[in-house]
Each structure stands twice: as C-alpha cells, then as structure tokens.
Design a protein around this motif. Structure first.
Motif, mmCIF file in Angstrom:
data_model
loop_
_atom_site.group_PDB
_atom_site.id
_atom_site.type_symbol
_atom_site.label_atom_id
_atom_site.label_comp_id
_atom_site.label_asym_id
_atom_site.label_seq_id
_atom_site.Cartn_x
_atom_site.Cartn_y
_atom_site.Cartn_z
ATOM 1 N N MET A 1 0.853 -1.188 0.000
ATOM 2 C CA MET A 1 0.000 0.000 0.000
ATOM 3 C C MET A 1 0.892 1.242 0.000
ATOM 4 S SD MET A 1 -3.135 0.722 2.647
ATOM 5 C CE MET A 1 -4.390 -0.405 2.055
ATOM 6 N N ARG A 3 2.554 4.725 0.359
ATOM 7 C CA ARG A 3 2.304 5.930 1.151
ATOM 8 C C ARG A 3 2.713 7.138 0.308
ATOM 9 N NH1 ARG A 3 0.210 6.863 5.805
ATOM 10 N NH2 ARG A 3 0.725 8.676 7.058
ATOM 11 N N HIS A 5 3.079 11.336 -0.200
ATOM 12 C CA HIS A 5 3.297 12.626 0.468
ATOM 13 C C HIS A 5 2.834 13.735 -0.472
ATOM 14 C CE1 HIS A 5 6.212 11.177 3.677
ATOM 15 N NE2 HIS A 5 5.987 10.111 2.943
ATOM 16 N N LEU A 45 -0.774 9.943 3.189
ATOM 17 C CA LEU A 45 -1.881 8.978 3.186
ATOM 18 C C LEU A 45 -1.461 7.720 2.442
ATOM 19 C CD1 LEU A 45 -2.991 9.413 0.085
ATOM 20 C CD2 LEU A 45 -4.250 11.297 1.101
ATOM 21 N N ASP A 46 -2.180 6.616 2.754
ATOM 22 C CA ASP A 46 -1.938 5.332 2.105
ATOM 23 C C ASP A 46 -3.003 5.097 1.045
ATOM 24 O OD1 ASP A 46 0.283 4.484 3.750
ATOM 25 O OD2 ASP A 46 -1.163 4.197 5.370
ATOM 26 N N VAL A 47 -2.570 4.841 -0.192
ATOM 27 C CA VAL A 47 -3.487 4.566 -1.298
ATOM 28 C C VAL A 47 -3.587 3.050 -1.444
ATOM 29 C CG1 VAL A 47 -3.859 4.882 -3.774
ATOM 30 C CG2 VAL A 47 -2.849 6.715 -2.429
ATOM 31 N N GLU B 32 -12.403 5.019 -1.998
ATOM 32 C CA GLU B 32 -12.536 3.993 -0.971
ATOM 33 C C GLU B 32 -11.159 3.452 -0.590
ATOM 34 O OE1 GLU B 32 -15.378 3.020 0.365
ATOM 35 O OE2 GLU B 32 -16.865 3.910 -0.995
ATOM 36 N N GLY B 33 -10.980 3.148 0.669
ATOM 37 C CA GLY B 33 -9.798 2.409 1.088
ATOM 38 C C GLY B 33 -8.573 3.244 1.384
ATOM 39 N N VAL B 34 -8.664 4.549 1.209
ATOM 40 C CA VAL B 34 -7.520 5.395 1.559
ATOM 41 C C VAL B 34 -7.443 5.486 3.083
ATOM 42 C CG1 VAL B 34 -6.541 7.719 1.403
ATOM 43 C CG2 VAL B 34 -7.689 6.713 -0.581
ATOM 44 N N SER B 35 -6.241 5.290 3.630
ATOM 45 C CA SER B 35 -6.114 5.222 5.086
ATOM 46 C C SER B 35 -4.872 5.972 5.548
ATOM 47 C CB SER B 35 -6.037 3.756 5.532
ATOM 48 O OG SER B 35 -4.925 3.141 4.912
ATOM 49 N N GLY B 36 -4.736 6.048 6.857
ATOM 50 C CA GLY B 36 -3.536 6.640 7.440
ATOM 51 C C GLY B 36 -3.325 8.095 7.084
ATOM 52 N N VAL B 37 -4.403 8.861 6.962
ATOM 53 C CA VAL B 37 -4.259 10.266 6.571
ATOM 54 C C VAL B 37 -3.743 11.084 7.758
ATOM 55 C CG1 VAL B 37 -5.413 12.318 5.667
ATOM 56 C CG2 VAL B 37 -6.159 10.047 4.921
ATOM 57 N N ARG B 38 -2.648 11.777 7.544
ATOM 58 C CA ARG B 38 -2.056 12.671 8.554
ATOM 59 C C ARG B 38 -1.799 14.017 7.890
ATOM 60 N NH1 ARG B 38 -2.036 10.525 13.676
ATOM 61 N NH2 ARG B 38 -0.128 11.638 14.205
#
Lengths: 81, 81
Positions: A1, A3, A5, A45-47, B32-38
C-alpha cells in the motif's frame, strides 16, 4: 500500500503572511539571511494497492486538500513504503 | 542559495483530528480504502550559502516551526535548487 506525500502551497503570486511572519522572526533568533519562507500543508496517506495512484492522489488533492484558485499541489510516493 | 523543504507532522502517537476528518470524507467523494491520513505543515525557505544548512534548519525547525512535545520534523534540500 503505497504511502503518498502531498504538499499544498500557496501559489507564488499569492501573499503568504504566515511565511513572512516566520521570516521576520528569524534574525532575532540568530538566523540572518534566511529568505523566501513559504508555509503550506503536508499530507500523508496510504493509497490502496488496487487503485490508480496518480488519479487517486490528483483527485483527492484537487477536490479536498487544495483550493486551486490560490494553491498548487505536488506529490511523491514514499520510496521507503 | 539552497532551498530547503521542511515537513512538520504530529508524532504518530498523537491523535490527528484533521487527518481523520479528511479520511472520513473520502469515501463519499469516491475514494474507498484510503487510510492513514495525517496532516501537517510544509515549509520552504532559502538558507544563505555561507550558513551551515543542517545546523540552521534543525535550529529553525526546533525553535520556531515545530512543537517538539507533539511534533516531529524532517527536511531535505531541493536538488533542483
């Protein structure tokens, strides 16, 4: 997945008062000659693996993270994962 | 005059409500499924040629840009100038 920036900055022609405030504070802290201070947002974020990274990130940045009238964005995939 | 890019992010163990708000908004926009947003800050500045880049940038980030209790920072020199 992967990440990703994303940097969102005011366009060059838009005044950046926050950056100016930092720039003016620096000499009194002992940092002379620092110039061109600009302050924006950094988003990570993680795509999902099955998504088109470029289309997903361009869409998210354009629709949700940046105001295209006054801001530009750029992004890169984190090579370390 | 090297241009330096600094990222200031909340430490991993610190809750990021702004990132969570963005993450929750994404599915309704079709992502959908995007995670870990900082979400953090991105700062760009020019360091004088005669300055020690590492000492200058570490000092500015530590004293003015980041709150070391809740934030971490990283930086890189823009290879394109």
């Amino acid at each position: 997945m992967p990440r990703v920036h994303i940097d969102v900055m005011l366009k060059e022609e838009i005044l950046d008062p926050q950056g100016q405030a930092v720039e003016r504070a620096l000499p009194s802290l002992g940092y002379e000659g620092v110039s061109g201070v600009r302050i924006g947002k950094h988003i990570e974020l993680d795509v999902p693996d099955d998504a088109d990274v470029a289309a997903t990130v361009d869409g998210i940045a354009d629709k949700l993270l940046a105001n295209p009238v006054i801001e530009r964005f750029s992004w890169r995939v984190d090579a370390t994962g």
